[in-house]
Design a protein around this motif. Structure first.
Motif, PDB file in Angstrom:
ATOM      1  N   TRP A 295       0.836  -1.204   0.000  1.00  0.00           N
ATOM      2  CA  TRP A 295       0.000   0.000   0.000  1.00  0.00           C
ATOM      3  C   TRP A 295       0.867   1.249   0.000  1.00  0.00           C
ATOM      4  N   MET A 296       1.928   1.233   0.801  1.00  0.00           N
ATOM      5  CA  MET A 296       2.814   2.393   0.869  1.00  0.00           C
ATOM      6  C   MET A 296       3.515   2.633  -0.468  1.00  0.00           C
ATOM      7  N   VAL A 297       4.080   1.575  -1.043  1.00  0.00           N
ATOM      8  CA  VAL A 297       4.802   1.730  -2.316  1.00  0.00           C
ATOM      9  C   VAL A 297       3.855   2.195  -3.415  1.00  0.00           C
ATOM     10  N   ALA A 298       2.654   1.584  -3.494  1.00  0.00           N
ATOM     11  CA  ALA A 298       1.690   1.976  -4.517  1.00  0.00           C
ATOM     12  C   ALA A 298       1.222   3.410  -4.312  1.00  0.00           C
ATOM     13  N   SER A 299       1.083   3.857  -3.061  1.00  0.00           N
ATOM     14  CA  SER A 299       0.655   5.237  -2.792  1.00  0.00           C
ATOM     15  C   SER A 299       1.721   6.239  -3.208  1.00  0.00           C
ATOM     16  N   ILE A 300       2.988   5.900  -2.966  1.00  0.00           N
ATOM     17  CA  ILE A 300       4.071   6.797  -3.416  1.00  0.00           C
ATOM     18  C   ILE A 300       4.080   6.878  -4.939  1.00  0.00           C
ATOM     19  N   ALA A 301       3.902   5.725  -5.594  1.00  0.00           N
ATOM     20  CA  ALA A 301       3.833   5.732  -7.058  1.00  0.00           C
ATOM     21  C   ALA A 301       2.625   6.512  -7.538  1.00  0.00           C
TER      22      ALA A 301
ATOM     23  N   ALA B  83       0.113  11.087 -10.125  1.00  0.00           N
ATOM     24  CA  ALA B  83      -0.905  12.133  -9.999  1.00  0.00           C
ATOM     25  C   ALA B  83      -0.289  13.516 -10.154  1.00  0.00           C
ATOM     26  N   ALA B  84       0.899  13.711  -9.592  1.00  0.00           N
ATOM     27  CA  ALA B  84       1.575  15.004  -9.744  1.00  0.00           C
ATOM     28  C   ALA B  84       1.951  15.248 -11.205  1.00  0.00           C
ATOM     29  N   ALA B  85       2.451  14.214 -11.872  1.00  0.00           N
ATOM     30  CA  ALA B  85       2.813  14.369 -13.285  1.00  0.00           C
ATOM     31  C   ALA B  85       1.586  14.637 -14.139  1.00  0.00           C
ATOM     32  N   ASP B  86       0.484  13.926 -13.872  1.00  0.00           N
ATOM     33  CA  ASP B  86      -0.737  14.124 -14.643  1.00  0.00           C
ATOM     34  C   ASP B  86      -1.307  15.521 -14.417  1.00  0.00           C
TER      35      ASP B  86
ATOM     36  N   GLU C 247      -3.332  19.079  -4.927  1.00  0.00           N
ATOM     37  CA  GLU C 247      -3.837  18.478  -3.700  1.00  0.00           C
ATOM     38  C   GLU C 247      -3.743  16.953  -3.690  1.00  0.00           C
ATOM     39  N   GLN C 248      -4.065  16.300  -4.806  1.00  0.00           N
ATOM     40  CA  GLN C 248      -4.167  14.843  -4.767  1.00  0.00           C
ATOM     41  C   GLN C 248      -2.826  14.163  -4.479  1.00  0.00           C
ATOM     42  N   PRO C 249      -1.701  14.609  -5.040  1.00  0.00           N
ATOM     43  CA  PRO C 249      -0.427  13.995  -4.642  1.00  0.00           C
ATOM     44  C   PRO C 249      -0.147  14.132  -3.147  1.00  0.00           C
ATOM     45  N   LYS C 250      -0.559  15.257  -2.553  1.00  0.00           N
ATOM     46  CA  LYS C 250      -0.395  15.400  -1.100  1.00  0.00           C
ATOM     47  C   LYS C 250      -1.191  14.325  -0.364  1.00  0.00           C
TER      48      LYS C 250
ATOM     49  N   GLY D 216      -8.759   5.031   8.652  1.00  0.00           N
ATOM     50  CA  GLY D 216      -8.460   6.447   8.463  1.00  0.00           C
ATOM     51  C   GLY D 216      -7.558   6.715   7.270  1.00  0.00           C
ATOM     52  N   GLY D 217      -6.771   5.716   6.857  1.00  0.00           N
ATOM     53  CA  GLY D 217      -5.910   5.891   5.694  1.00  0.00           C
ATOM     54  C   GLY D 217      -6.669   6.050   4.392  1.00  0.00           C
ATOM     55  N   LEU D 218      -7.966   5.696   4.372  1.00  0.00           N
ATOM     56  CA  LEU D 218      -8.778   5.879   3.171  1.00  0.00           C
ATOM     57  C   LEU D 218      -9.275   7.313   3.010  1.00  0.00           C
ATOM     58  N   ILE D 219      -9.282   8.069   4.090  1.00  0.00           N
ATOM     59  CA  ILE D 219      -9.919   9.392   4.071  1.00  0.00           C
ATOM     60  C   ILE D 219      -9.190  10.402   3.179  1.00  0.00           C
ATOM     61  N   PRO D 220      -7.840  10.488   3.205  1.00  0.00           N
ATOM     62  CA  PRO D 220      -7.195  11.515   2.371  1.00  0.00           C
ATOM     63  C   PRO D 220      -7.553  11.434   0.899  1.00  0.00           C
ATOM     64  N   ILE D 221      -7.606  10.228   0.328  1.00  0.00           N
ATOM     65  CA  ILE D 221      -7.945  10.097  -1.090  1.00  0.00           C
ATOM     66  C   ILE D 221      -9.433  10.322  -1.307  1.00  0.00           C
ATOM     67  N   GLY D 222     -10.259   9.854  -0.380  1.00  0.00           N
ATOM     68  CA  GLY D 222     -11.696  10.080  -0.514  1.00  0.00           C
ATOM     69  C   GLY D 222     -12.068  11.536  -0.455  1.00  0.00           C
ATOM     70  N   ALA D 223     -11.253  12.350   0.197  1.00  0.00           N
ATOM     71  CA  ALA D 223     -11.553  13.773   0.321  1.00  0.00           C
ATOM     72  C   ALA D 223     -10.980  14.601  -0.817  1.00  0.00           C
ATOM     73  N   THR D 224     -10.366  13.970  -1.811  1.00  0.00           N
ATOM     74  CA  THR D 224      -9.818  14.692  -2.962  1.00  0.00           C
ATOM     75  C   THR D 224     -10.421  14.124  -4.243  1.00  0.00           C
ATOM     76  N   GLY D 225     -10.110  14.734  -5.359  1.00  0.00           N
ATOM     77  CA  GLY D 225     -10.634  14.255  -6.638  1.00  0.00           C
ATOM     78  C   GLY D 225     -11.895  14.986  -7.050  1.00  0.00           C
ATOM     79  N   HIS D 226     -12.701  14.336  -7.930  1.00  0.00           N
ATOM     80  CA  HIS D 226     -13.907  14.972  -8.459  1.00  0.00           C
ATOM     81  C   HIS D 226     -14.873  15.356  -7.347  1.00  0.00           C
ATOM     82  N   SER D 227     -15.021  14.514  -6.345  1.00  0.00           N
ATOM     83  CA  SER D 227     -16.031  14.744  -5.318  1.00  0.00           C
ATOM     84  C   SER D 227     -15.714  15.945  -4.447  1.00  0.00           C
TER      85      SER D 227
END
Length: 691
Positions: A130-136, A141-144, A167-170, A204-215
C-alpha cells in the motif's frame, strides 16, 4: 505493543499456533495458502484490465484539461493502475486487521491467537505494498496534474514543486505515511487491544484520497465527499473482510464459522451503506437522463450493476454458505461463493478506477458560483431565524450518525424491556436530546450557514462541544450496552459486550479521562485551533470541517463523562473534585470568548473575503459576534451541569445514608442479641449458684 519473537517472513507469514508461555511467544509456521495468492493475482489483474479497457473505450485517457499539456499515455494509464493497486493493497490491509480485531477471538490473556496473528502478518505485507503503490500514485498524480511525463518528476526538486501545488499527490503521500506506520506497527503488535487501534488507523488511511478528486470540487462537493467517504469505507470493509475470511478458510482456522457469522452481519450493513451512498454520489455528478447517454453515466450504471450482483451473491452466501458452514461444517459452498464474490469485487474496483479518471458530465460546461464553489452549495440570503431553523441540508456523516445512535440506543432499551428489565426514561430523553442536538447543529440552517459565517460556526461549535455531549453522557449508553448485550460466557469468544468493557478500561480511555488531560483538551483545544492559524487553513477544506466537528464532539464527551456521566468513568471523581474541575474550566472558556470579542485581527480573512457575502459587511464585527456567542453560550450548559451534579450528589448521599442505616440496623440487632446472650448467661450462673 510487544515485540514479535520472530519476524514475519514473506515466504511463511501464517503461523499455525501462537502461544504465550512464561512471558515469551513461540510460533510454529506453515506455508502460505496458494489458493489465496492465486485469487489475489487473478483479481488484481482483472481489475487492471477492466480499468484500462474502460478508460480506453470511454476516451477518458485522451481527455485534456484546459491549460495543461498531455503528459503522455504512460502517465495517463499509470494514474489509474497505481490507484487500483493502492486500493487493493488497502482493502487487504483493512480486511486482515478487521479479522484479527473483531472476527476471531484472541487468547484469554489478550494476546492474539494463531489466526489473528496470521492476519496481522498479512496486514504488514499488504501495508508495505500500500505504501509503495501510494508513493507511485503520488508521483503519477503530480505528473498528470502538471501535464508532464512522469519521468520528469523523478527529480526530487521538481517533484516537491508540483506536489506543493496539487492536492491529490499530497493526499497520496499522507496515505503512504499512514501505510508505513501500519507496516511497521504490524510487525510488533501481538495484543488484541493494539490491533484494534491499527484497524481504525487503517480505515483512516482511506480518508485523504476520498476527500480529494472529483467529489471534493465543484458544486455539491459536501454531499459528494461525504457519500464517497461512506462508500469507500464500506467497500473496503466488505472486500477486505471477505478476502481475509477466504484466507482464514484456506488456513483451516478453527474459528471460521464464528468469523463467517460475524462477517455476514458486517457485509449486509456495508452493502446497504454502499448502495445508498453510491446512488447519492452518482446523482450529484450525473443526472438520471445522462445515465445512458454519457461515458460517465455508463460507468456508473456498470458499477451499480456490479454492486447489485454483489448483493445477490452476498445473500446467497448468508443463506446457504454460512448455514452450511456453521451447522454442518461444510466449507466448499461458502468458499466457492466467496471466491466468486471477491472476483466481482475486483471488477468493481476496476470500474471505480475508471470512474476516478473520467470527468463527470455535471462538471462539463458548468461554472458554479463563488459561494457554491467554496462551500458546495449556494446561500439564498442572510441567516434569519426561519432559515436557521427550517432551511435544512442533511449532513450525510453527522446527520446519519445522529439517527443511527438514536436507533441503536432505542433498540437497546427495547431489548431490556422485552426482557422485563426497566430503564430510566430520563436517560432515554437525555440521549435523544443529544442526538437531536447533533442533527440540528449539522443539518439544519445552523449547519448550512456554519462554513460561511464565523458567528454561525461558533454557535455550531458550542452546540457540538458543550450541549450535545452533556446530554449524551447523561444517557448512559455504556451502561445500557453492558445490560443489553449478552455476555460471552466463561468459554465463549469475546463479543460486543466484552469489546465495550475493554474500551472503557483501556489505557486510552484512562488517559483521556484523567481530569487534567480532559480539561486541557476541552479548553486548550479552543485556543490552539483558533489562535494558531489552524482555523484559517481548515476553512478551505471540507474534510477539515468534518474533522473539526468530530473534535468538538469527542473532547466535549471526554470532558463531561467523568464530570456528570452516568456511566462509570475509568477515573471516577468525587463530587467535590467534579465541582472543582467544572469551576476551574469556566474562566478559561469565558476568557476565550472575551479574546475573540476584543481581537483586532480577522480569522480566516482570505476565505471569508473570497465568499463576499452581501449581508456581511464587517468581518471584524462578525467575529466579535461569534466571540459573544462563545462567551454567553457557556452559561446554559454550565447550569445544566451544575443541576446534574447537585442531583447526583444528593442521590449519592441518599444511597450512602441508606447503607449506613442498614449497617446501623444490623449493628443494633447484633447489640440486642449480645445483650440477650449476656442476660441468659447471668441467669444460668444464678441458677448454678442457688444449687
Amino acid at each position: 505493543m510487544r515485540g514479535c519473537a520472530r519476524r514475519c517472513h514473506s515466504s511463511a507469514p501464517y503461523p499455525s499456533d501462537v502461544r504465550q508461555q512464561q512471558g515469551t511467544v513461540t510460533t510454529t509456521r506453515t506455508s502460505r495458502p496458494a489458493g489465496v495468492t492465486t485469487l489475489a493475482v487473478v483479481g488484481t489483474s482483472l481489475a487492471f484490465v477492466v480499468a484500462v479497457l474502460l478508460i480506453t473505450l470511454s476516451g477518458a485517457a485522451g481527455e485534456e484539461i484546459a491549460g495543461i499539456s498531455d503528459p503522455g499515455a504512460f502517465t495517463r494509464y499509470g494514474v489509474t493502475v497505481t490507484r487500483v493497486l493502492a486500493e487493493i493493497a488497502a482493502v487487504v490491509t483493512i480486511g486482515s486487521l478487521l479479522l484479527a480485531a473483531f472476527l476471531v477471538p484472541p487468547q484469554k490473556s489478550g494476546t492474539l491467537a494463531a489466526d489473528g496473528y496470521a492476519a496481522v502478518c498479512t496486514a504488514a505485507i499488504s501495508a508495505w505494498c500500500w505504501m509503495v503503490a501510494s508513493i507511485a500514485a503520488a508521483l503519477f498524480a503530480a505528473a498528470d496534474g502538471a501535464g508532464r511525463p512522469v519521468t520528469d518528476l523523478l527529480d526530487p526538486q521538481v517533484f516537491v514543486q508540483f506536489v506543493g501545488a496539487i492536492e491529490q499527490p499530497k493526499a497520496w503521500l499522507i496515505t503512504a505515511f499512514i501505510a508505513f506506520v501500519l507496516a511497521v506497527a504490524s510487525r510488533v503488535v501481538l495484543s488484541w487491544g493494539w490491533t484494534t487501534v491499527l484497524f481504525f488507523v487503517a480505515v483512516g488511511g482511506l480518508i485523504p484520497i476520498g476527500a480529494t478528486g472529483h467529489s471534493s470540487s465543484g458544486g455539491s462537493h459536501d454531499v459528494a465527499t461525504n457519500s464517497l467517504l461512506i462508500h469507500i469505507i464500506a467497500a473496503a470493509l466488505w472486500v477486505g473482510g471477505l478476502i481475509a475470511l477466504i484466507a482464514l478458510g484456506r488456513r483451516k482456522g478453527p474459528d471460521l464459522p464464528l468469523a463467517a457469522r460475524r462477517f455476514s452481519r458486517i457485509a449486509l450493513a456495508c452493502w446497504i451503506a454502499m448502495a445508498i451512498s453510491g446512488v447519492i454520489n452518482s446523482l450529484v455528478r450525473v443526472a438520471p437522463g445522462d445515465l445512458f447517454t454519457t461515458q460517465y453515466g455508463l460507468l456508473v450504471f456498470a458499477k451499480i450493476t456490479a454492486l447489485g450482483m454483489l448483493g445477490v451473491f452476498g445473500q446467497q452466501q448468508r443463506s446457504r454458505g454460512v448455514r452450511a458452514l456453521t451447522e454442518r461444517g461444510t466449507k466448499g459452498a461458502f468458499m466457492q461463493l466467496a471466491g466468486v464474490e471477491v472476483l466481482i469485487m475486483f471488477v468493481t474496483l476496476g470500474i471505480a478506477g475508471a470512474l476516478a479518471r473520467t470527468q463527470p458530465p455535471a462538471e462539463i460546461g458548468t461554472v458554479p458560483g463563488t459561494i457554491e464553489l467554496l462551500i458546495g452549495y449556494p446561500l439564498e440570503g442572510p441567516p434569519t431565524l426561519a432559515r436557521l431553523l427550517f432551511d435544512w441540508r442533511f449532513d450525510l456523516i453527522y446527520g446519519s450518525l445522529a439517527l443511527v445512535l438514536a436507533a441503536v440506543y432505542l433498540a437497546g432499551v427495547r431489548r431490556l424491556r422485552r426482557r422485563g428489565d426497566s430503564w430510566p426514561v430520563g436517560r432515554t430523553v437525555a440521549w435523544l436530546l443529544g442526538c437531536a442536538t447533533i442533527l440540528i447543529s449539522t443539518s439544519s440552517g445552523i449547519g448550512k450557514y456554519s462554513p460561511a459565517m464565523f458567528s454561525v460556526h461558533m454557535g455550531n461549535h458550542m452546540l457540538l462541544s458543550m450541549v450535545a455531549p452533556v446530554f449524551l453522557v447523561l444517557g448512559g449508553a455504556v451502561t445500557l450496552a453492558l445490560r443489553a448485550l449478552p455476555p460471552a460466557g466463561k468459554n465463549g469468544a469475546p463479543g460486543p459486550r466484552e469489546w465495550v468493557l475493554a474500551f472503557v478500561h483501556s489505557p486510552i480511555s484512562r488517559g483521556l479521562t484523567q481530569p487534567l488531560v480532559a480539561g486541557v483538551l476541552f479548553v486548550g483545544s479552543f485556543y490552539l485551533l483558533y489562535f494558531s492559524g489552524l482555523f484559517d487553513v481548515a476553512l478551505d477544506y471540507h474534510w477539515a470541517h468534518l474533522a473539526m466537528n468530530a473534535h468538538f464532539l469527542l473532547v466535549g464527551y471526554v470532558f463531561f463523562w467523568p464530570l456528570i456521566g452516568v456511566d462509570p468513568a475509568p477515573r471516577p471523581l468525587q463530587p467535590l473534585g467534579r465541582l472543582g474541575l467544572m469551576f476551574a474550566s469556566m474562566p478559561f472558556h469565558a476568557f476565550f470568548g472575551v479574546i475573540l470579542m476584543s481581537s483586532q485581527t480577522v480569522m480566516g480573512a482570505a476565505f471569508y473575503r473570497g465568499l463576499d457575502l452581501p449581508w456581511v459587511n464587517d468581518l471584524l464585527s462578525e467575529q466579535r459576534l461569534g466571540g459573544g456567542i462563545a462567551w454567553a453560550s457557556g452559561e446554559i450548559p454550565a447550569l445544566i451541569v451544575l443541576i446534574a451534579l447537585m442531583m447526583q450528589w444528593a442521590r449519592a448521599d441518599e444511597r450512602q445514608a441508606k447503607r449506613m442505616d442498614r449497617k446501623a440496623d444490623g449493628d443494633s440487632e447484633a447489640d440486642l442479641a449480645a445483650y440477650n446472650e449476656m442476660l441468659r448467661r447471668m441467669a444460668n450462673e444464678g441458677d448454678q449458684t442457688r444449687r
